[in-house]
Design an enzyme around this catalytic site. Structure first.
Site, PDB file in Angstrom:
ATOM      1  N   CYS A  35       0.823  -1.212   0.000  1.00  0.00           N
ATOM      2  CA  CYS A  35       0.000   0.000   0.000  1.00  0.00           C
ATOM      3  C   CYS A  35       0.852   1.255   0.000  1.00  0.00           C
ATOM      4  O   CYS A  35       2.030   1.229   0.324  1.00  0.00           O
ATOM      5  CB  CYS A  35      -0.850   0.042   1.273  1.00  0.00           C
ATOM      6  SG  CYS A  35      -2.209  -1.112   1.267  1.00  0.00           S
ATOM      7  N   CYS A  39      -3.154   4.903   2.395  1.00  0.00           N
ATOM      8  CA  CYS A  39      -4.244   3.950   2.123  1.00  0.00           C
ATOM      9  C   CYS A  39      -5.401   4.149   3.115  1.00  0.00           C
ATOM     10  O   CYS A  39      -5.195   4.239   4.322  1.00  0.00           O
ATOM     11  CB  CYS A  39      -3.745   2.512   2.212  1.00  0.00           C
ATOM     12  SG  CYS A  39      -5.006   1.325   1.691  1.00  0.00           S
ATOM     13  N   ARG A  64       1.451  -7.820  -3.778  1.00  0.00           N
ATOM     14  CA  ARG A  64       0.759  -7.306  -4.967  1.00  0.00           C
ATOM     15  C   ARG A  64       0.159  -5.939  -4.655  1.00  0.00           C
ATOM     16  O   ARG A  64      -0.171  -5.651  -3.498  1.00  0.00           O
ATOM     17  CB  ARG A  64      -0.321  -8.292  -5.431  1.00  0.00           C
ATOM     18  CG  ARG A  64      -1.440  -8.476  -4.445  1.00  0.00           C
ATOM     19  CD  ARG A  64      -2.509  -9.448  -4.930  1.00  0.00           C
ATOM     20  NE  ARG A  64      -3.610  -9.494  -3.985  1.00  0.00           N
ATOM     21  CZ  ARG A  64      -3.616 -10.234  -2.879  1.00  0.00           C
ATOM     22  NH1 ARG A  64      -2.574 -10.998  -2.592  1.00  0.00           N
ATOM     23  NH2 ARG A  64      -4.652 -10.203  -2.062  1.00  0.00           N
ATOM     24  N   ASP A 444      23.071  35.045 -17.397  1.00  0.00           N
ATOM     25  CA  ASP A 444      21.753  35.483 -17.849  1.00  0.00           C
ATOM     26  C   ASP A 444      21.353  36.809 -17.208  1.00  0.00           C
ATOM     27  O   ASP A 444      21.407  36.964 -15.984  1.00  0.00           O
ATOM     28  CB  ASP A 444      20.724  34.401 -17.488  1.00  0.00           C
ATOM     29  CG  ASP A 444      19.358  34.702 -18.046  1.00  0.00           C
ATOM     30  OD1 ASP A 444      19.068  34.228 -19.149  1.00  0.00           O
ATOM     31  OD2 ASP A 444      18.592  35.424 -17.375  1.00  0.00           O
TER      32      ASP A 444
HETATM   33 ZN   LIG Z   1      -3.892   0.139   0.150  1.00  0.00          ZN
END
Ligand SMILES: [Zn+2]
Length: 498
Positions: A35, A39, A64, A444
């Site tokens: 996460c 989250c 995952r 510059d």
């Molecule tokens: Zn999450």
């Protein structure tokens, strides 16, 4: 990886601290997902939390991506973490697809960076906790996931756009990770069926001074190529010979930019997104930069005035180099007019069906067109016409001309070998095209005036350079603040040398 201790990370998670978003990911061993610190799900137990400095490291460890907080929408800050120049550059190249497709390999990537393959792997492990290959794989998965969630693109196109070699491999990867087909992750949105453009959101780390960014781009907008209208930036784009256009808007409540892309080849989407990120400086860890520059009493009030001021990049290295040469010794407005003539003469017309706005018509000319044209056909001093031709020829001869090359000093020295490219032009190209965030065109006039208006006394390039030592490694942002202080509209078109 330079993650703070577990307790600090956990407190950030408990308080959903957005300052950690993009810098830290948490893998939760009881669920197997990873996460963002923001989250919305209930905070997991301390013992179940494992913290990572990159999404790839979390994915590498077997987690995952979470379907609620969507790690693919975290700000992509990896490129400016300041940990290792080589890692930043490798990440930029991977984002443009350097490890996608059959002809590419880690070995080739390392070679482009002037490193050994083993050295590159070691740096990746040290700074990201994952190998270059798993970083590239994670990017593909996350980009595909973003396309699934945010667009209505058919799955075959999602697979192609995200750099999966085949639909089968794409399906397999998603089944392995989520135990379901990619299409099962999509929520149908009938209102968006048949949508012509690919619409994505790209998150940044706040604050973001959108107004300053837009007025910088507006002052330089090339007729036919760029339009700034109603708070949006639109332009024609060309990648690998294919042409289309994009529209970029600000979504402050989402801390994101919205990008609409109308383009014939979905396989080039990652490149387009990478370029938008670069142009709008979305990877900046702006809080750290602002904090650092505020340590200087001259810059502190400027930073307070424009928090989140970004250093605009360029869409294309060659385009920025040409603009820099056109801008030598003349005003921003005059340079813009010349660029418009150049586009009409040498730019290709974009097919109408790929134009997102009636004010757009042509793409900026490519180096090859200008190198081979019998005449540039612009009313300007012969020396500068020669310089334009020399830049075009150098860009044709070396496709990596506008990529980082060793240290900033080496990058500038290499650009200066091109006829008509002096210190100012080389620094300007390094800043906007090559994204050397420590580049600083000290001669510059706008910078000198900006510094004088803060100090109340005139200064010289040498004094300014001395003073700028403490602004390293972010002198480009200091330059942007000084230009802004010099007053809207004048900006960096005029300077004392080439
Ligand atoms: Zn999450």
């Amino acid at each position: 990886m330079e993650l703070p201790g577990r307790e600090v990370c956990y407190r950030a998670l408990e308080s959903r601290d957005s300052r950690f978003d993009g810098l830290m990911f948490v893998g939760i061993s009881s669920t197997g997902v990873y996460c963002r610190p923001v989250c919305p799900a209930r905070t997991p137990k301390f013992v179940n939390c494992h913290f990572f400095g990159s999404a790839a490291a979390a994915q590498n460890a077997g987690y995952r991506p979470c379907l609620r907080c969507r790690p693919e929408t975290a700000p992509d800050l990896a490129s400016w973490r300041g940990t290792s120049n080589s890692v930043s550059r490798a990440l930029a190249l991977i984002a443009e697809g350097a490890l996608d497709g059959d002809g590419n390999s880690v070995e080739k990537l390392a070679e482009r960076l002037g490193l050994g393959e083993r050295q590159l792997r070691r740096l990746f492990l040290q700074h990201l906790g994952a190998s270059p290959i798993s970083v590239a794989q994670t990017r593909r998965v996350l980009f595909a996931k973003q396309l699934i969630h945010e667009t209505q693109m058919p799955m075959t196109e999602v697979a192609m756009a995200a750099g999966f070699g085949s639909l089968r491999r794409f399906n397999e990867t998603f089944r392995d990770l989520f135990h379901r087909a990619p299409s099962a992750l999509r929520r149908r949105n009938p209102a968006r069926q048949g949508e012509k453009d690919v619409k994505l959101r790209l998150r940044y780390r706040p604050p973001y001074d959108w107004r300053s960014m837009l007025s910088f781009l507006e002052a330089r907008a090339i007729p036919g190529v760029e339009v700034v209208e109603a708070g949006c930036y639109l332009r024609t784009v060309e990648v690998d010979g294919a042409m289309g256009s994009i529209e970029v808007s600000h979504l402050p409540e989402r801390e994101s930019l919205g990008v609409s892309i109308r383009f014939p080849d979905v396989r080039l989407l990652p490149q387009i997104v990478a370029r938008v990120r670069r142009l709008f400086d979305l990877g900046a860890d702006i809080e750290t930069i602002d904090h650092h520059l505020s340590g200087d009493p001259v810059l502190a009030p400027l930073v307070a005035l424009r928090p989140g001021l970004r250093a605009p990049g360029g869409w294309d290295g060659f385009e920025i180099a040409v603009r820099a040469v056109l801008g030598q010794q003349i005003s921003v407005v005059a340079a813009r007019g010349l660029a418009g003539h150049l586009v009409v003469r040498h730019g290709r017309a974009v097919p109408k069906s790929f134009l997102i706005h009636p004010g757009l018509s042509h793409v900026f000319p490519r180096a090859k067109q200008m190198a081979t044209a019998p005449s540039i056909g612009l009313g300007m001093p012969a020396a500068r016409l020669t310089a334009l031709k020399a830049v075009a020829e150098a860009a044709v001869a070396d496709p990596n001309l506008f990529r980082p090359f060793g240290s900033i000093e080496e990058t500038v020295a290499r650009l200066r070998t091109i006829r008509g490219i002096g210190e100012w032009t080389a620094q300007y190209i390094a800043l906007r095209a090559i994204r050397e965030m420590d580049a600083f065109p000290a001669t510059d006039i706008g910078l000198l005036r900006g510094a004088a208006s803060m100090d109340g006394a005139k200064t010289t390039p040498r004094n300014l350079l001395n003073r700028a030592e403490s602004w390293r490694p972010w002198r480009a942002y200091a330059a942007q603040h000084l230009w802004a202080a010099d007053g809207a509209g004048r900006g960096n078109g005029a300077h004392v040398s080439t």
